[in-house]
Design a protein around this motif. Structure first.
Motif, PDB file in Angstrom:
ATOM      1  N   VAL A   1       0.858  -1.182   0.000  1.00 53.37           N
ATOM      2  CA  VAL A   1       0.000   0.000   0.000  1.00 53.37           C
ATOM      3  C   VAL A   1       0.887   1.221   0.000  1.00 53.37           C
ATOM      4  CG1 VAL A   1      -1.745   1.231   1.298  1.00 53.37           C
ATOM      5  CG2 VAL A   1      -1.725  -1.258   1.284  1.00 53.37           C
ATOM      6  N   PRO A   2       0.940   1.923  -1.062  1.00 50.57           N
ATOM      7  CA  PRO A   2       1.802   3.108  -1.080  1.00 50.57           C
ATOM      8  C   PRO A   2       1.234   4.196  -0.185  1.00 50.57           C
ATOM      9  CG  PRO A   2       0.584   2.912  -3.145  1.00 50.57           C
ATOM     10  CD  PRO A   2       0.253   1.709  -2.336  1.00 50.57           C
ATOM     11  N   SER A   3       2.151   4.925   0.442  1.00 43.53           N
ATOM     12  CA  SER A   3       1.681   6.012   1.303  1.00 43.53           C
ATOM     13  C   SER A   3       2.690   7.131   1.265  1.00 43.53           C
ATOM     14  CB  SER A   3       1.482   5.503   2.728  1.00 43.53           C
ATOM     15  OG  SER A   3       2.726   5.361   3.364  1.00 43.53           O
ATOM     16  N   ASP A   4       2.336   8.225   1.929  1.00 37.90           N
ATOM     17  CA  ASP A   4       3.217   9.387   1.887  1.00 37.90           C
ATOM     18  C   ASP A   4       4.437   9.232   2.765  1.00 37.90           C
ATOM     19  OD1 ASP A   4       0.469  11.690   1.595  1.00 37.90           O
ATOM     20  OD2 ASP A   4       1.794  10.795   0.090  1.00 37.90           O
ATOM     21  N   SER A   5       4.363   8.409   3.770  1.00 33.16           N
ATOM     22  CA  SER A   5       5.486   8.363   4.702  1.00 33.16           C
ATOM     23  C   SER A   5       6.433   7.203   4.423  1.00 33.16           C
ATOM     24  CB  SER A   5       4.958   8.246   6.134  1.00 33.16           C
ATOM     25  OG  SER A   5       4.114   7.132   6.189  1.00 33.16           O
TER      26      SER A   5
ATOM     27  N   ALA B   1      18.291 -12.520  -7.786  1.00 30.59           N
ATOM     28  CA  ALA B   1      17.608 -12.422  -6.494  1.00 30.59           C
ATOM     29  C   ALA B   1      17.054 -11.020  -6.371  1.00 30.59           C
ATOM     30  CB  ALA B   1      18.571 -12.721  -5.363  1.00 30.59           C
ATOM     31  N   THR B   2      15.791 -10.928  -5.995  1.00 34.33           N
ATOM     32  CA  THR B   2      15.166  -9.611  -5.869  1.00 34.33           C
ATOM     33  C   THR B   2      14.459  -9.518  -4.530  1.00 34.33           C
ATOM     34  OG1 THR B   2      14.583  -9.960  -8.175  1.00 34.33           O
ATOM     35  CG2 THR B   2      13.787  -7.939  -7.154  1.00 34.33           C
ATOM     36  N   PHE B   3      14.531  -8.355  -3.927  1.00 31.74           N
ATOM     37  CA  PHE B   3      13.680  -8.146  -2.763  1.00 31.74           C
ATOM     38  C   PHE B   3      13.179  -6.716  -2.730  1.00 31.74           C
ATOM     39  CE2 PHE B   3      16.371  -5.697   0.073  1.00 31.74           C
ATOM     40  CZ  PHE B   3      17.662  -6.050  -0.262  1.00 31.74           C
ATOM     41  N   ILE B   4      12.001  -6.596  -2.133  1.00 32.77           N
ATOM     42  CA  ILE B   4      11.373  -5.286  -1.953  1.00 32.77           C
ATOM     43  C   ILE B   4      11.131  -5.120  -0.458  1.00 32.77           C
ATOM     44  CG2 ILE B   4       9.369  -3.849  -2.463  1.00 32.77           C
ATOM     45  CD1 ILE B   4       8.906  -5.365  -4.938  1.00 32.77           C
ATOM     46  N   VAL B   5      11.522  -3.988   0.073  1.00 30.81           N
ATOM     47  CA  VAL B   5      11.242  -3.730   1.490  1.00 30.81           C
ATOM     48  C   VAL B   5      10.656  -2.334   1.648  1.00 30.81           C
ATOM     49  CG1 VAL B   5      12.932  -5.289   2.480  1.00 30.81           C
ATOM     50  CG2 VAL B   5      13.600  -2.972   1.892  1.00 30.81           C
ATOM     51  N   LYS B   6       9.933  -2.200   2.758  1.00 31.41           N
ATOM     52  CA  LYS B   6       9.282  -0.924   3.025  1.00 31.41           C
ATOM     53  C   LYS B   6      10.151  -0.113   3.964  1.00 31.41           C
ATOM     54  CE  LYS B   6       4.782   0.580   4.716  1.00 31.41           C
ATOM     55  NZ  LYS B   6       3.601   0.167   5.439  1.00 31.41           N
ATOM     56  N   LEU B   7      10.493   1.085   3.552  1.00 30.74           N
ATOM     57  CA  LEU B   7      11.307   1.957   4.397  1.00 30.74           C
ATOM     58  C   LEU B   7      10.589   3.273   4.585  1.00 30.74           C
ATOM     59  CD1 LEU B   7      14.772   1.334   2.749  1.00 30.74           C
ATOM     60  CD2 LEU B   7      14.011   0.464   4.943  1.00 30.74           C
ATOM     61  N   GLY B   8      10.865   3.909   5.706  1.00 26.02           N
ATOM     62  CA  GLY B   8      10.235   5.207   5.941  1.00 26.02           C
ATOM     63  C   GLY B   8      10.992   6.294   5.216  1.00 26.02           C
ATOM     64  N   ILE B   9      10.245   7.312   4.808  1.00 29.45           N
ATOM     65  CA  ILE B   9      10.867   8.453   4.134  1.00 29.45           C
ATOM     66  C   ILE B   9      11.394   9.400   5.197  1.00 29.45           C
ATOM     67  CG2 ILE B   9      10.438  10.426   2.645  1.00 29.45           C
ATOM     68  CD1 ILE B   9       8.265   8.792   1.315  1.00 29.45           C
TER      69      ILE B   9
ATOM     70  N   PHE C   1       8.300   4.396   1.423  1.00 34.83           N
ATOM     71  CA  PHE C   1       8.542   4.042   0.033  1.00 34.83           C
ATOM     72  C   PHE C   1       9.061   2.616   0.013  1.00 34.83           C
ATOM     73  CE2 PHE C   1      13.187   3.952  -0.387  1.00 34.83           C
ATOM     74  CZ  PHE C   1      13.577   4.531   0.799  1.00 34.83           C
ATOM     75  N   TYR C   2       8.976   2.022  -1.137  1.00 32.48           N
ATOM     76  CA  TYR C   2       9.425   0.642  -1.251  1.00 32.48           C
ATOM     77  C   TYR C   2      10.739   0.605  -2.017  1.00 32.48           C
ATOM     78  CZ  TYR C   2       5.077  -1.055   0.625  1.00 32.48           C
ATOM     79  OH  TYR C   2       4.038  -1.329   1.463  1.00 32.48           O
ATOM     80  N   LEU C   3      11.738   0.038  -1.368  1.00 29.42           N
ATOM     81  CA  LEU C   3      13.055  -0.074  -1.991  1.00 29.42           C
ATOM     82  C   LEU C   3      13.141  -1.428  -2.670  1.00 29.42           C
ATOM     83  CD1 LEU C   3      16.082   0.757  -2.241  1.00 29.42           C
ATOM     84  CD2 LEU C   3      16.441  -0.491  -0.123  1.00 29.42           C
TER      85      LEU C   3
END
Lengths: 155, 742
Positions: B503-507, B579-587, B509-511
């Motif tokens: 779920v994308p949000s303002d605070s 190998a791929t990964f996506i993680v959620k990080l705060g802006i 981003f997904y790396l």
């Protein structure tokens, strides 16, 4: 013996202490704290440790000698000893104390007595080692040299 | 001639005849006078006689008749004219009254007749009512018998008792000679004589179940009369001289647990029935009455219900026993599992401790080394050693964490860190190994990749290192490309990751990081096993004896905790893998940049005795003399002005507004927490209060919670190095709070 030889002797004596686990990094920290403002810091702290430990060991012997052992008291003493030994980096003493505390929790008198023996042994060993070390240091200082600050582990 | 008024009788007087007439008239007159008297007497006696008026008339008529006849007596001789007149008057009167009476009689005789008819009718009615009363009484008695029987049958849940009682009570109520119950055998092909009334132990006497007579009985729910020659009725030797008693059989449904629907009574075509046979006493000429048959039918149904209750009870008792056994077994298993977990945790804790000790030696010595004079090359090497050892320390933590990861108790940190420098460090760490294997590393960081991010820096680095490390490990030659960019929402709808719905949000981003290598590749079938703990890829074992197989499993867990997804693709052996990964990080915004947390990184300035703590007034509270002295020495070396206290009371006595920081030991035996509370109370104004920091060797998680609870500003672990203390102090003075992870 000249200063260089004595310094080498000091290094050769000190390195095994770390390798054999008698002392750990904390001792190095103490040595770091010794400077012009505080030239005898290490000796002071270690002497304090010796006094403290001897008192604690006596108290422990007494407490474990009772018919009804107060394990809470024993645990408190061991805790103090552990704290002191870890503060100066007497690693083997500290480890022996950790094991001791486990047996205190189990309230196993025999095992505690064994542990006490162990702790006493380790304490005696580290005391001897440190006293020898200080003697060497005194000799170096008396001969006008300075205690080496670098311990190169390449050799 | 004399003229007299006498009247001569018409006829010449015949003496005898006249005499008789005279006497008869006399008696008639007597009777005629006495009858009314009698009548009056009887009427007086009975009060109900309705026709009094008729009686009076009748009486008058009779009296006058009597009078007439009496007066007639005088007419037999010569009589005067007066007598004649009286006679005539009497006769006339009589005539009148008798005519009236005759007319009256015509009136009342039908009435009298109908009274008689009604009487007959009432008598009949009474007889009928009597009969009906008899019937009702019989029915009521039957009902009473049924109730009593039912009560007896239902008062026990024991099968045997139910059946025995039924037979006994039926026998008693109906006065039977013999009563028996035939139960179907296990095979269902025969009926076995199970219970009888008179015989104590019926021998296992069986009859096949498919006899026509039995079928007939089973097919109807009514009691059916059967012949006493039929096998089920031959229950006892025939002892009577004349007719054996009439025999009746009725079916008893045996209801199974599974027959019960919730709302309706079971209607099943194939059911188990038992057969109840009842025999009237022989030589008694008794016949089965309808009400007796009804009684038998009702009883049979009740028995069925009672038996099914008994069966249900048996079933539930059995189930309960089974459950109890299972409970005990489960309890045992649970306790064993708990023991195993505790053993594992103890082992991990000890191992952890053992591993940390040499690590600290390495870290301490390396940091010491840094403080000496080194060439630039040496310095770089030492820095790398330090970074690696710090990473190793983190890894060791993670071995303990793995068990915490599985328990779900691991929490990621959320600190601001430099994303670009993280990648740089990774590359620096990997470059030596890669260049030895003559692999080329091509990093590509997207231009829109933010400089700073909020997340768990250590674990992210660990993940990237692991993935890149694997790429390097399993490639013998070629190049490894590492790309990192911000994932766009469109790219999420990837067929390879169907369950992942970020779920994308303002605070946040997904790396997205992708590592491609041209190495030995992986068989697509083995890909799912990659992320399983300790499962080694068989074809690579020979080349990679050092891999424990933990890496990817830990990575996946970290990635999942970071609300991301990790996956590996390969086209096959020898075709490399991605190998791929996506993680959620705060802006992170620029303002966060400055609030860098305390991380065990080596500070940039190796200068001795940093002076910006000069004169900082600090209070140290510790009951252990050695420990206190060491801490005091440490702080003095950093230039602080140190006061010491060995107990909370002493501390409270010595503390003042000038003290900036109070370090206190909080392990058991001391009331460090209590001290914190009292300090809060003592210094009500926020700016007067010193910073309260727990400096303890106690590594329990609850310690941190307790410290926060009493309002302490920080927690740091002993033993502490000079550099660490330096960093701690600067951070404390800047951020006014510092809680180290325990």
């Amino acid at each position: 013996m000249d200063v260089g030889q004595m310094q080498r002797q000091w290094i050769d004596y000190t390195k095994p202490l770390f390798f054999e686990g008698f002392l750990d990094g904390q001792f190095l920290q103490l040595q770091q704290l010794q400077d012009e403002n505080n030239p005898d810091f290490v000796v002071e702290v270690v002497s304090l440790f010796f006094e403290d430990s001897e008192r604690l060991l006596k108290d422990l012997t007494f407490a474990l000698d009772q018919n009804v052992v107060d394990f809470k008291k024993v645990d408190a003493h061991v805790h103090q000893l552990k704290g002191s030994s870890s503060s100066i980096g007497a690693q083997r003493v500290k480890n022996a104390c950790i094991a001791f505390r486990n047996f205190c929790e189990e309230q196993n008198t025999d095992a505690c007595l064994r542990c006490l023996q162990q702790v006493k042994q380790e304490y005696c060993l580290v005391k001897n080692k440190l006293e020898t070390l200080f003697r060497i240091e005194q000799q170096i200082v008396a001969a006008g040299g300075s205690i080496p600050t670098e311990l190169s582990f390449s050799g | 001639m004399e003229f007299c008024n006498c009247i001569d009788p018409q006829m010449p007087a015949d003496d005898l005849l006249v005499k008789y007439q005279y006497i008869s008239d006399f008696f008639i007159a007597l009777a005629y006078f006495s009858i009314p008297l009698e009548l009056i007497y009887f009427v007086k006696k009975s009060a109900v006689f309705p026709y009094k008026w008729v009686l009076v008339q009748f009486g008058a008529f009779i009296v006058l008749c009597g009078a007439t006849h009496l007066i007639n007596l005088w007419t037999f001789v010569i009589h005067s004219r007066t007598v004649a007149i009286v006679m005539t008057t009497a006769k006339v009167l009589t005539a009148v009254v008798s005519c009236a009476t005759a007319l009256m009689l015509v009136h009342i005789i039908p009435d009298l007749l109908s009274v008689k008819t009604r009487e007959l009718f009432l008598k009949n009615k009474a007889a009928e009512l009597d009969r009906e009363m008899g019937l009702i009484r019989t029915q009521e008695e039957t009902g009473r018998h049924v109730r009593m029987l039912t009560h007896e049958i239902r008062s026990t849940l024991h099968r045997h008792t139910i059946l025995k009682t039924t037979l006994v009570e039926l026998g008693r109520t109906l006065g039977l000679e013999e009563c028996a119950l035939w139960m179907p055998t296990r095979t269902g092909l025969e009926l076995q004589l199970s219970y009888t009334l008179r015989q104590q132990n019926p021998v296992g006497y069986t009859v096949p179940i498919h006899l026509p007579v039995i079928d007939q009985v089973f097919s109807s729910n009514k009691a059916v009369t059967i012949s006493h020659n039929c096998p089920v009725a031959r229950l006892r030797p025939y002892a009577g001289k004349y007719m054996p008693g009439s025999v009746v059989a009725v079916r008893v449904p045996l209801l199974d647990l599974s027959n019960f629907q919730i709302y309706d009574w079971p209607e099943v075509s194939t059911r188990n029935y038992a057969l109840m046979v009842l025999m009237l006493p022989s030589d008694s000429a008794r016949q089965w009455h309808v009400h007796e048959l009804e009684l038998v039918e009702v009883v049979a149904d009740q028995v069925a219900v009672a038996l099914s209750h008994a069966a249900i009870l048996e079933e539930s008792m059995r189930a309960r026993d089974q459950l109890m056994e299972q409970n005990v077994a489960l309890d045992l298993a649970r306790r064993e599992a708990e023991t195993a977990i505790r053993a594992r945790n103890d082992f991990l804790a000890v191992m952890n401790h053992e591993m940390r000790t040499p690590m600290h030696a390495v870290i301490a010595l390396s940091s010491l080394l840094q403080e000496t004079d080194l060439t630039a090359e040496q310095r770089l090497m030492v820095e790398t050693i330090l970074k690696s050892s710090n990473l190793l320390a983190t890894l060791i933590n993670d071995v303990l964490d793995l068990s915490r990861l599985e328990d779900g108790s691991l929490q990621l940190e959320a600190t601001t860190f430099n994303l670009h420098s993280l990648f740089r460090e990774v590359l620096n760490l990997i470059k030596p190994v890669a260049s030895v294997k003559k692999l080329s590393l091509t990093p590509h960081l997207a231009s829109d990749l933010p400089m700073y991010a909020i997340g768990d820096e250590n674990r992210l680095m660990q993940t990237i290192l692991n993935v890149v490390g694997n790429a390097v490990k399993f490639s013998k030659e070629g190049c490894i490309s590492i790309t990192a960019f911000v994932a766009k929402p469109e790219s999420f709808r990837d067929a390879r990751i169907p369950d992942f719905l970020p779920v994308p949000s303002d605070s946040h981003f997904y790396l997205r990081v992708q590592v491609k290598d041209s190495g030995s590749g992986i068989n697509p079938q083995d890909i799912p096993k990659l992320f399983t703990k300790f499962a080694q890829n068989q074809s690579l074992t020979t080349r990679n004896p050092a891999g424990s197989g933990l890496g990817l499993a830990i990575c996946r867990r970290f990635v999942n905790l970071m609300e991301g997804h990790i996956w590996i693709e390969s086209e096959g052996i020898g075709k490399g893998c991605t190998a791929t990964f996506i993680v959620k990080l705060g802006i992170a915004d620029r303002s966060n940049e400055l609030k860098l947390p305390f991380v065990p990184k080596v500070p940039g300035n190796p200068v001795h005795g940093c002076t910006h703590f000069a004169g900082l007034k600090v209070l140290v509270m510790d009951d252990n003399g050695v420990s206190r002295t060491v801490t005091k020495g440490l702080l003095m070396h950093l230039g602080c002005d140190v006061t010491t206290a060995s107990s909370s009371e002493e501390c409270l006595g010595v503390v003042s507004v000038e003290h900036e920081v109070v370090f206190m030991e909080v392990c058991t035996g001391l009331d460090g927490y209590e001290l914190a509370v009292r300090l809060h109370e003592k210094f009500t104004k926020h700016q007067d209060r010193p910073l309260m920091v727990a400096l303890t060797g106690n590594t329990k998680r609850v310690t941190k919670e307790n410290c926060m609870r009493v309002g302490m500003d920080g927690l740091i672990l002993k033993p502490i190095s000079v550099d660490k203390m330096r960093g701690v102090l600067s951070e404390l003075l800047e951020r006014r709070v510092l809680f180290e992870t325990v």
